[in-house]
Design a protein around this motif. Structure first.
Motif, PDB file in Angstrom:
ATOM      1  N   ASN A  82       0.865  -1.183   0.000  1.00 21.37           N
ATOM      2  CA  ASN A  82       0.000   0.000   0.000  1.00 21.37           C
ATOM      3  C   ASN A  82       0.900   1.232   0.000  1.00 21.37           C
ATOM      4  O   ASN A  82       1.320   1.715   1.041  1.00 21.37           O
ATOM      5  CB  ASN A  82      -0.922   0.004   1.216  1.00 21.37           C
ATOM      6  N   THR A  83       1.185   1.731  -1.176  1.00 19.71           N
ATOM      7  CA  THR A  83       2.134   2.837  -1.334  1.00 19.71           C
ATOM      8  C   THR A  83       1.603   4.140  -0.743  1.00 19.71           C
ATOM      9  O   THR A  83       2.395   5.040  -0.441  1.00 19.71           O
ATOM     10  CB  THR A  83       2.462   3.033  -2.831  1.00 19.71           C
ATOM     11  N   LEU A  84       0.296   4.269  -0.591  1.00 21.73           N
ATOM     12  CA  LEU A  84      -0.297   5.506  -0.076  1.00 21.73           C
ATOM     13  C   LEU A  84      -0.682   5.410   1.391  1.00 21.73           C
ATOM     14  O   LEU A  84      -1.428   6.264   1.892  1.00 21.73           O
ATOM     15  CB  LEU A  84      -1.533   5.887  -0.886  1.00 21.73           C
ATOM     16  N   THR A  85      -0.185   4.419   2.106  1.00 25.27           N
ATOM     17  CA  THR A  85      -0.542   4.255   3.510  1.00 25.27           C
ATOM     18  C   THR A  85      -0.403   5.569   4.290  1.00 25.27           C
ATOM     19  O   THR A  85       0.488   6.383   4.004  1.00 25.27           O
ATOM     20  CB  THR A  85       0.338   3.181   4.180  1.00 25.27           C
ATOM     21  N   PHE A 116       0.867  -1.990  -6.796  1.00 27.69           N
ATOM     22  CA  PHE A 116      -0.377  -1.278  -6.529  1.00 27.69           C
ATOM     23  C   PHE A 116      -0.089   0.209  -6.397  1.00 27.69           C
ATOM     24  O   PHE A 116       1.017   0.596  -6.018  1.00 27.69           O
ATOM     25  CB  PHE A 116      -1.022  -1.752  -5.218  1.00 27.69           C
ATOM     26  N   ILE A 117      -1.095   1.035  -6.658  1.00 27.35           N
ATOM     27  CA  ILE A 117      -0.925   2.459  -6.422  1.00 27.35           C
ATOM     28  C   ILE A 117      -1.171   2.797  -4.952  1.00 27.35           C
ATOM     29  O   ILE A 117      -0.684   3.799  -4.452  1.00 27.35           O
ATOM     30  CB  ILE A 117      -1.833   3.297  -7.346  1.00 27.35           C
ATOM     31  N   GLY A 118      -1.906   1.932  -4.254  1.00 28.22           N
ATOM     32  CA  GLY A 118      -2.194   2.144  -2.844  1.00 28.22           C
ATOM     33  C   GLY A 118      -3.450   2.973  -2.614  1.00 28.22           C
ATOM     34  O   GLY A 118      -4.057   3.513  -3.540  1.00 28.22           O
ATOM     35  N   ARG A 119      -3.835   3.050  -1.349  1.00 27.92           N
ATOM     36  CA  ARG A 119      -4.987   3.863  -0.970  1.00 27.92           C
ATOM     37  C   ARG A 119      -5.037   4.013   0.550  1.00 27.92           C
ATOM     38  O   ARG A 119      -4.715   3.062   1.280  1.00 27.92           O
ATOM     39  CB  ARG A 119      -6.290   3.211  -1.449  1.00 27.92           C
ATOM     40  N   ILE A 120      -5.419   5.194   1.015  1.00 26.64           N
ATOM     41  CA  ILE A 120      -5.763   5.364   2.423  1.00 26.64           C
ATOM     42  C   ILE A 120      -7.209   4.919   2.557  1.00 26.64           C
ATOM     43  O   ILE A 120      -8.126   5.595   2.068  1.00 26.64           O
ATOM     44  CB  ILE A 120      -5.571   6.818   2.889  1.00 26.64           C
ATOM     45  N   GLN A 121      -7.432   3.793   3.213  1.00 23.63           N
ATOM     46  CA  GLN A 121      -8.722   3.108   3.118  1.00 23.63           C
ATOM     47  C   GLN A 121      -9.873   3.857   3.774  1.00 23.63           C
ATOM     48  O   GLN A 121     -11.040   3.569   3.486  1.00 23.63           O
ATOM     49  CB  GLN A 121      -8.607   1.703   3.713  1.00 23.63           C
ATOM     50  N   THR A 122      -9.585   4.821   4.616  1.00 22.18           N
ATOM     51  CA  THR A 122     -10.653   5.583   5.283  1.00 22.18           C
ATOM     52  C   THR A 122     -10.992   6.883   4.569  1.00 22.18           C
ATOM     53  O   THR A 122     -11.882   7.619   5.007  1.00 22.18           O
ATOM     54  CB  THR A 122     -10.256   5.903   6.727  1.00 22.18           C
ATOM     55  N   LEU A 123     -10.290   7.184   3.452  1.00 18.60           N
ATOM     56  CA  LEU A 123     -10.541   8.419   2.709  1.00 18.60           C
ATOM     57  C   LEU A 123     -11.333   8.124   1.438  1.00 18.60           C
ATOM     58  O   LEU A 123     -11.311   7.011   0.904  1.00 18.60           O
ATOM     59  CB  LEU A 123      -9.235   9.113   2.345  1.00 18.60           C
ATOM     60  N   THR A 124     -12.000   9.131   0.926  1.00 18.93           N
ATOM     61  CA  THR A 124     -12.757   9.000  -0.313  1.00 18.93           C
ATOM     62  C   THR A 124     -11.826   8.893  -1.517  1.00 18.93           C
ATOM     63  O   THR A 124     -10.616   9.145  -1.420  1.00 18.93           O
ATOM     64  CB  THR A 124     -13.664  10.219  -0.523  1.00 18.93           C
ATOM     65  N   VAL A 125     -12.410   8.543  -2.650  1.00 21.26           N
ATOM     66  CA  VAL A 125     -11.641   8.508  -3.899  1.00 21.26           C
ATOM     67  C   VAL A 125     -11.028   9.871  -4.173  1.00 21.26           C
ATOM     68  O   VAL A 125      -9.835   9.987  -4.506  1.00 21.26           O
ATOM     69  CB  VAL A 125     -12.539   8.071  -5.080  1.00 21.26           C
ATOM     70  N   ALA A 151       3.303  -0.944 -13.929  1.00 21.26           N
ATOM     71  CA  ALA A 151       2.030  -1.593 -14.257  1.00 21.26           C
ATOM     72  C   ALA A 151       1.242  -1.804 -12.972  1.00 21.26           C
ATOM     73  O   ALA A 151       1.611  -2.627 -12.129  1.00 21.26           O
ATOM     74  CB  ALA A 151       2.280  -2.927 -14.955  1.00 21.26           C
ATOM     75  N   ILE A 152       0.142  -1.052 -12.818  1.00 23.96           N
ATOM     76  CA  ILE A 152      -0.673  -1.101 -11.613  1.00 23.96           C
ATOM     77  C   ILE A 152      -1.759  -2.162 -11.755  1.00 23.96           C
ATOM     78  O   ILE A 152      -2.576  -2.107 -12.682  1.00 23.96           O
ATOM     79  CB  ILE A 152      -1.329   0.266 -11.330  1.00 23.96           C
ATOM     80  N   GLU A 153      -1.788  -3.107 -10.825  1.00 24.60           N
ATOM     81  CA  GLU A 153      -2.854  -4.114 -10.848  1.00 24.60           C
ATOM     82  C   GLU A 153      -4.152  -3.509 -10.316  1.00 24.60           C
ATOM     83  O   GLU A 153      -4.144  -2.650  -9.435  1.00 24.60           O
ATOM     84  CB  GLU A 153      -2.476  -5.333 -10.008  1.00 24.60           C
ATOM     85  N   ASN A 154      -5.275  -4.011 -10.843  1.00 22.25           N
ATOM     86  CA  ASN A 154      -6.596  -3.466 -10.529  1.00 22.25           C
ATOM     87  C   ASN A 154      -7.295  -4.163  -9.371  1.00 22.25           C
ATOM     88  O   ASN A 154      -8.519  -4.119  -9.255  1.00 22.25           O
ATOM     89  CB  ASN A 154      -7.500  -3.520 -11.769  1.00 22.25           C
ATOM     90  N   GLN A 163      -9.181  -4.378   5.675  1.00 21.58           N
ATOM     91  CA  GLN A 163      -9.081  -3.392   4.599  1.00 21.58           C
ATOM     92  C   GLN A 163     -10.339  -2.522   4.476  1.00 21.58           C
ATOM     93  O   GLN A 163     -10.440  -1.710   3.569  1.00 21.58           O
ATOM     94  CB  GLN A 163      -8.843  -4.099   3.251  1.00 21.58           C
ATOM     95  N   TRP A 164     -11.279  -2.706   5.358  1.00 26.27           N
ATOM     96  CA  TRP A 164     -12.540  -1.960   5.317  1.00 26.27           C
ATOM     97  C   TRP A 164     -12.297  -0.511   5.746  1.00 26.27           C
ATOM     98  O   TRP A 164     -11.447  -0.250   6.588  1.00 26.27           O
ATOM     99  CB  TRP A 164     -13.542  -2.646   6.254  1.00 26.27           C
ATOM    100  N   PRO A 165     -12.998   0.504   5.136  1.00 27.40           N
ATOM    101  CA  PRO A 165     -14.105   0.335   4.179  1.00 27.40           C
ATOM    102  C   PRO A 165     -13.702   0.470   2.718  1.00 27.40           C
ATOM    103  O   PRO A 165     -14.410   0.010   1.841  1.00 27.40           O
ATOM    104  CB  PRO A 165     -15.044   1.475   4.564  1.00 27.40           C
ATOM    105  N   GLY A 166     -12.561   1.116   2.417  1.00 22.39           N
ATOM    106  CA  GLY A 166     -12.292   1.472   1.030  1.00 22.39           C
ATOM    107  C   GLY A 166     -11.286   0.611   0.299  1.00 22.39           C
ATOM    108  O   GLY A 166     -11.074   0.778  -0.896  1.00 22.39           O
ATOM    109  N   GLY A 167     -10.662  -0.321   1.026  1.00 16.87           N
ATOM    110  CA  GLY A 167      -9.612  -1.105   0.398  1.00 16.87           C
ATOM    111  C   GLY A 167      -8.294  -0.350   0.370  1.00 16.87           C
ATOM    112  O   GLY A 167      -8.214   0.821   0.754  1.00 16.87           O
ATOM    113  N   GLN A 168      -7.250  -1.014  -0.126  1.00 18.74           N
ATOM    114  CA  GLN A 168      -5.902  -0.444  -0.067  1.00 18.74           C
ATOM    115  C   GLN A 168      -5.262  -0.261  -1.441  1.00 18.74           C
ATOM    116  O   GLN A 168      -4.049  -0.169  -1.562  1.00 18.74           O
ATOM    117  CB  GLN A 168      -5.020  -1.326   0.836  1.00 18.74           C
TER     118      GLN A 168
END
Length: 304
Positions: A82-85, A116-125, A151-154, A163-168
């Motif tokens: 999760n690169t955006l942790t 992966f590009i990552g995601r902060i799972q508690t933030l919106t898109v 190459a970012i996997e989907n 990983q709730w609610p938004g995934g990583q």
């Protein structure tokens, strides 16, 4: 297309043993796991078949020579964190490792990093897109410098409560891909396309291949079985692993003939790797080899 597999399934093997297995079973390439040597947070993570910190010139030469000897190519260097942790220290370490992989790839005759590009799972898109703009442009600039494709996997990286609610991983749908590629336009920034993640999201996994044909740098073959009776009871808002399960290619709901046909339509002739995460084949090392044999036999009817 060349047929291979991602090396994570052979977690107790050395790099040379992974390449030996690929050669013995008839595979032409391997997507090689390159995690830093640290405790893994989840299954299939933390696996190191090429150690970036131990990558001396002698080791680089040895890896290249061994692949040449066995006639097995490295399709990509693989690292899926999760690169955006929101843990900023962990984010820094993750980005530094990814940058080290980019610098090392050309020395290994590899031109692609899968991640992966990552995601902060508690933030919106929308909030995550702002973080993407902070974190990813320097990574892509470095990739452009070394002529290495990212190459970012989907995969949404949303499976259970952890990983709730938004995934990583933010790059999960064509709608989001368009926004991210508009923010960071680069010929070195694209996709590692896996149809299975669209299946459990109830999405079309064929049509996006045509729109994003220029962005598809690497592809996965992993299947997903959706248990319809569980889905009817739980709904799509449930934890995904409560109503679906990863399977070997041919044992789930992906129509592999249609998928590979679409890949040939768009002229894709790159690397294609089987990703094995089927729990029915994890009980022993022999079952893991069975999974690789069965997957090879099934996909060979489409990829020759």
């Amino acid at each position: 297309m060349k047929l291979g597999f991602i090396s994570s399934i052979l977690d107790s093997s050395s790099f040379e043993e992974v390449i030996d297995t690929a050669a013995e079973l008839g595979y032409e390439c391997v997507e090689v796991a390159c995690w830093p040597k640290e405790k893994a947070a989840r299954r299939y993570a933390g696996i190191t078949h090429i150690d970036m910190e131990a990558l001396t010139e002698d080791r680089i030469a040895s890896i290249r020579q061994y692949c040449q000897k066995k006639h097995v190519a490295i399709s990509a260097l693989a690292y899926y964190p999760n690169t955006l942790t929101d843990d900023l220290d962990q984010r820094r370490r993750t980005v530094d490792h990814l940058k080290a992989m980019i610098a090392a790839a050309p020395k290994l005759n590899v031109d692609t990093i899968t991640t992966f590009i990552g995601r902060i799972q508690t933030l919106t898109v929308e909030e995550n897109l702002k973080v993407v703009q902070e974190v990813w442009p320097p990574i892509i600039r470095l990739a452009e410098k070394y002529k290495v494709r990212i190459a970012i996997e989907n995969c949404p990286m949303l499976f259970g409560p952890d990983q709730w609610p938004g995934g990583q991983n933010l790059m999960t749908t064509p709608a989001i891909w368009r926004r991210v590629f508009d923010l960071i336009p680069s010929e070195y920034f694209g996709l590692n396309y896996d149809p299975s993640h669209f299946v459990w999201q109830q999405m079309d996994y064929i049509r996006p291949l045509y729109e994003f044909r220029e962005k598809i740098f690497h592809v996965h073959y992993k299947d997903i079985k959706v248990y319809s009776e569980k889905l009817r009871d739980l709904g799509t808002m449930a934890y995904p692993l409560d109503y679906m399960s990863p399977k070997l290619p041919g044992l789930g709901d992906v129509d592999w003939g249609k998928y590979v046909s679409a890949l040939t339509d768009i002229g894709y002739n790159g690397f294609s790797c089987i990703e094995i995460e089927d729990k029915a084949f994890e009980d022993s090392s022999e079952k893991v080899l069975d999974a690789l044999r069965l997957s090879y036999r099934y996909m060979r009817q489409f990829v020759i």
